[in-house]
Design an enzyme around this catalytic site. Structure first.
Site, PDB file in Angstrom:
ATOM      1  N   SER A 149    -154.406  61.044 -44.780  1.00 27.21           N
ATOM      2  CA  SER A 149    -152.975  61.117 -44.977  1.00 27.21           C
ATOM      3  C   SER A 149    -152.162  60.431 -43.887  1.00 27.21           C
ATOM      4  O   SER A 149    -150.977  60.166 -44.093  1.00 27.21           O
ATOM      5  CB  SER A 149    -152.540  62.579 -45.065  1.00 27.21           C
ATOM      6  N   LYS A 199    -146.462  60.799 -36.441  1.00 26.03           N
ATOM      7  CA  LYS A 199    -146.639  61.172 -37.852  1.00 26.03           C
ATOM      8  C   LYS A 199    -145.523  62.129 -38.234  1.00 26.03           C
ATOM      9  O   LYS A 199    -145.153  63.015 -37.442  1.00 26.03           O
ATOM     10  CB  LYS A 199    -148.018  61.823 -38.045  1.00 26.03           C
ATOM     11  N   SER A 249    -157.965  62.718 -42.084  1.00 33.75           N
ATOM     12  CA  SER A 249    -156.699  61.986 -42.115  1.00 33.75           C
ATOM     13  C   SER A 249    -156.392  61.126 -40.895  1.00 33.75           C
ATOM     14  O   SER A 249    -155.422  60.367 -40.922  1.00 33.75           O
ATOM     15  CB  SER A 249    -155.545  62.954 -42.347  1.00 33.75           C
TER      16      SER A 249
END
Ligand code: GLN
EC number: 6.3.5.7
Length: 492
Positions: free
Chosen positions: A154, A79, A178
């Site tokens: 997210s 990420k 997320s």
């Protein structure tokens, strides 16, 4: 070898150690897929082919020399919230579009030390604020199951890259869902560990009292491999806990579903926005767990109405403080031709941050300001404590708690939901972060549009092994986690 992307982590590990294929071949295979397919998905912000291939060559040497770990030579995606030395780290923001970290996050360093190969950095909502990856400066990440739909957020890039078979697994972070919600939207397994299990050092801060890193993968087994690498105490993160780390892979068969008491919070299934199909699939999966020997116990989690207001007060408050460091002075975006210092601050932040981030900074600053602090922030902290106590009381009765991960399946990109509607979509995930508990998403079926539905299991503190083990048992007798999105069927 066109179907290397079909193999589980264990199969990849065996294939590499028995020299059926090299890490270079495997890495090149994934890089080819990214090049061919990711333009449609938009899961990567940065692809690092040269770096990946050089790491792969190093891994191949280690394997030849008999110095490999179980994961040496296996690729992954990080990420874009984890700092990577020499590689851009954007947090999905224009503010950090030019930011190259001088050091690696602990999670990244640990992945390197285990011999994992970095394919690149994957997309996310700006500073992890969002539930759809639509709040990224780099554009929305599409859902591999239906490119018109969102990937969740997210960690949408983390989820979509794995669901499209562009990476075998990925790192994510979960401040309010997320990891679990994009895993749910993309048909993956994703684990949010107990707060303090994974180091936050070098992980760009959103709401520090809740931020926690964890794995996204196809199966509980694959997640266990990655969590083995990510978890552990880190002296560089004062909130990381000095507690022995389980061997999550070895523990996969530890918990038997027979005799397991699964709590069903009745308030959760009365939530107004809960989609009927999601509810039906989740209930069906619970029935399956019952057939495997679990007992379903109705429990009370009566604070559910307080989840969204409490989280959406505390998270922005912490964010407004954390994001004050982006001032255009030391690093990150700086506006052109500042007239004076105030103009530099004002315009750098107005031009560098997107709308949702600005909204939260304003809300958070308001809630923390003199005169409102007690009425809002302190009150929210008290309610947070009640929410935590509610869970602890429930765990006196049951081993784990079951819930949907999200009230709906993935919605359409650009569905023009207002912020409050989006916030309400986090109702099943955010309380877990307020309480600091671990929780996992497991895919349990599809709605009529062939979009994945996820079951969430919430455990008591430090129950990561148990959660992974329960989902692993479930995945031994079901095949939802093996289903592939059409785009993942494409060969490069
Ligand atoms: N959707 C939630 C938010 O926008 C959670 C995000 C997260 O876990 N990082 O804050």
């Amino acid at each position: 070898m066109t179907d290397l992307h079909r193999l589980s982590i264990q199969q990849l590990s065996e294939g590499l150690s028995s020299r059926q294929f090299s890490s270079r071949e495997l890495t090149q295979h994934y890089l080819n897929r990214i090049e061919k397919i990711d333009a449609q998905v938009n899961s990567f912000v940065t692809v690092t082919p040269e770096f990946a291939l050089s790491q792969a060559d190093t891994a191949d040497v280690a394997i030849q020399a008999g110095k490999a770990t179980a994961l040496t030579g296996i690729p992954l995606a990080h990420k874009d919230i984890f700092c990577t030395q020499g590689i851009k780290t954007t947090a999905g923001s224009k503010m950090l579009d030019n930011f190259i970290s001088p050091y690696d996050a602990t999670v990244v360093a640990k992945a390197k030390a285990a011999g994992l190969v970095t394919l690149g950095k994957v997309n996310m909502d700006e500073f992890a604020m969002g539930s759809a990856t639509e709040n990224s400066y780099y554009g929305a990440t599409k859902n591999p199951w239906n490119l018109q739909h969102v990937s969740g957020g997210s960690s949408g890039g983390s989820a979509a890259s794995v669901a499209a078979d562009l990476a075998p697994f990925s790192t994510g972070t979960d401040t309010g869902g997320s990891i679990r919600q994009p895993a749910s939207f993309c048909g993956l397994t994703g684990l949010k560990p107990t707060y303090g299990r994974v180091s936050r050092f070098g992980m760009i801060a959103y709401a520090s009292s809740m931020d926690q890193g964890g794995p996204l993968a196809r199966s509980a087994e694959d997640c266990a491999y990655l969590l083995n690498v990510m978890a552990g105490h880190d002296a560089k993160d004062s909130t990381s806990i000095d507690k022995e780390v389980d061997n999550y892979v070895a523990n996969l068969n530890q918990t038997s579903i027979k005799g397991l008491r699964i709590g069903i919070p009745k308030q959760y299934f009365d939530v107004k926005g809960l989609d009927a199909e999601v509810r039906a699939r989740v209930e069906q999966s619970l029935k399956q767990l019952e057939e495997l020997g679990a007992t379903l116990v109705e429990i009370d989690l009566s604070m559910v109405d307080a989840y969204v207001p409490t989280y959406y007060l505390i998270a922005p408050a912490e964010a407004s403080s954390n994001l004050s460091r982006y001032d255009g002075v030391r690093y990150g975006y700086r506006c052109e031709n500042p007239q004076d210092l105030n103009d530099l601050y004002r315009r750098s932040r107005s031009e560098g941050f997107g709308a949702e981030v600005q909204r939260r900074i304003l809300i958070g600053t308001y809630a923390l300001s003199a005169g409102y602090y007690d009425a809002y922030y302190v009150k929210a902290q008290k309610v947070r404590r009640l929410i935590q106590q509610d869970f602890l009381k429930a765990f006196e009765q049951v081993d784990v708690i079951a819930a949907p991960s999200a009230p709906t399946t993935a919605y359409k990109i650009g569905a023009s939901l207002d912020p409050v509607e989006i916030y309400l979509g986090d109702i099943y995930t955010i309380a877990v972060n307020l309480a600091g508990l671990p929780a996992i998403n497991a895919p349990v079926g599809f709605d009529q549009h062939n979009l994945p539905v996820g079951l969430q299991l919430i455990g008591n503190y430090w129950s990561e092994s148990q959660l992974l083990s329960i989902v692993h048992q479930y995945q031994q007798v079901t095949d939802w986690h093996t289903k592939r999105a059409a785009i993942a069927e494409e060969n490069a």
